[in-house]
Enzyme design. Structure first.
Site, mmCIF file in Angstrom:
data_model
loop_
_atom_site.group_PDB
_atom_site.id
_atom_site.type_symbol
_atom_site.label_atom_id
_atom_site.label_comp_id
_atom_site.label_asym_id
_atom_site.label_seq_id
_atom_site.Cartn_x
_atom_site.Cartn_y
_atom_site.Cartn_z
ATOM 1 C CD GLU A 198 -1.611 2.397 1.846
ATOM 2 O OE1 GLU A 198 -2.397 3.352 1.764
ATOM 3 O OE2 GLU A 198 -0.496 2.507 2.427
ATOM 4 C CG HIS A 307 4.083 7.853 6.946
ATOM 5 N ND1 HIS A 307 4.196 7.966 5.574
ATOM 6 C CD2 HIS A 307 3.150 6.908 7.147
ATOM 7 C CE1 HIS A 307 3.364 7.121 4.983
ATOM 8 N NE2 HIS A 307 2.714 6.473 5.931
#
Ligand SMILES: [Zn+2]
Length: 339
Positions: A198, A307
């Protein structure tokens, strides 16, 4: 909640950069086999597909197993490893970060001397695995070896920090809901798809959707928040419930589907918020563009510091996400929508 924390701890020790999701897949497989579910298939690109229910309409759920990471591209004469990012790695906060390669070798990210802000580019960073020469480093981490960030899980009240909530928490939501519904008579055929790659372009979900031809797609993934000091303005808060996707860079939720999600949450007193994410996409972006189009959406788990190596979620939001997903796939409203 204790169980969810256990799963978070277990799944955030696993190494699963894009394309190398094996450890995660094996752990999910173990969980599913323990439930006695036999209808498990693996796609050629590595996604794990679990089918439950026998209803006429098909619902595809997607949570991605991969996480962002690094790829060894070059080794300096002193044994320092140069690397490419795998997925959207932010350069900020990388110095001093621990890395674990898929073969178990560990390292620390260091930087060449950075004299001015413009010097701060990924090309100036390297991974120090303790080697003293190219040869020594090459033996431990050959060119082409993938790795991920290495960080322990911290439980801070109802909040939990971990290196890969994106998207292990989406996978965990799906596993816990699967466990609750697999013995029930479902109004749909539901495919729980644990996808690959992904972070590098929604690749596993794209091919899985082509194969399954679902009537609806629902991705389970993290989203950013706008609730930190002087931060990015976004109407999503940690602890304010499941975030129902209105729009991101890859998808606009069909209005009929969005309205149904809101109604279902309201009716069942599930805490929710509406999400508009300016930058970023999810597997639903790939699913909804399959064939003649598949109405799709995302149930997002609000996450601070997405992230980074310390992504933070709130367990109450995880529970709300599970509740809404369970309602959607166990009641017939979704199947009654006409497009
Ligand atoms: Zn994600």
């Amino acid at each position: 909640m204790k169980r969810t924390i256990e799963l978070i701890k277990k799944f955030n020790t696993l190494v699963g950069p894009s394309g190398y999701e094996d450890e995660v897949r094996e752990e999910i497989k173990k969980f599913v086999l323990k439930l006695g579910i036999k209808s498990i298939t693996e796609s050629p690109l590595g996604s794990l597909i679990i089918k439950v229910g026998t209803g006429k309409k098909k619902v595809m759920l997607a949570g991605h197993m991969d996480e962002i990471g690094v790829l060894c591209t070059y080794i300096d004469k002193d044994g320092f490893i140069r690397f490419s990012p795998v997925g959207g790695v932010s350069k900020y906060g990388l110095i001093g970060t621990r890395v674990k390669f898929i073969n178990g070798v560990k390292g620390i990210i260091g930087a060449e001397s950075l004299k001015k802000p413009d010097d701060f580019v990924l090309e100036k960073l390297y991974i120090d695995i303790g080697a003293r020469s190219t040869k020594e480093a090459e033996k431990l981490v050959p060119i082409g070896t993938f790795g991920v960030f290495d960080r322990e899980v911290d439980v801070l009240g109802t909040r939990v920090a971990a290196k890969a909530h994106d998207d292990r928490i989406g996978c965990i939501v799906m596993m816990e809901v699967l466990e609750k519904v697999y013995k029930k008579k479902l109004p749909y055929t539901v495919y729980f798809v644990f996808t690959t790659q992904e972070e590098v372009g929604l690749r596993g979900a794209k091919v899985a959707a082509y194969d399954l031809e679902p009537d609806f797609g629902i991705a389970l993934d993290v989203t950013a928040t706008g609730d930190t000091l002087d931060g990015y303005k976004m109407a999503v808060k940690l602890g304010a419930g499941v975030a129902i996707k209105v729009k991101d860079s890859s998808l606009i939720t069909h209005p009929k589907l969005k309205d149904l999600l809101v109604k279902t949450a309201e009716k069942n007193k599930i805490k929710f918020q509406l999400e508009i994410l300016d930058r970023g996409g999810t597997d639903a972006g790939a699913i909804h563009l399959t064939k003649s189009g598949i109405p799709s959406t995302v149930l997002s788990i609000p996450t601070r510091y997405v992230h980074s190596q310390s992504e933070m979620i709130d367990l109450d939001d995880v529970k709300a996400t599970e509740d809404l997903l369970e309602k959607l796939i166990t009641t017939s409203d979704l199947g009654n929508l006409k497009f």
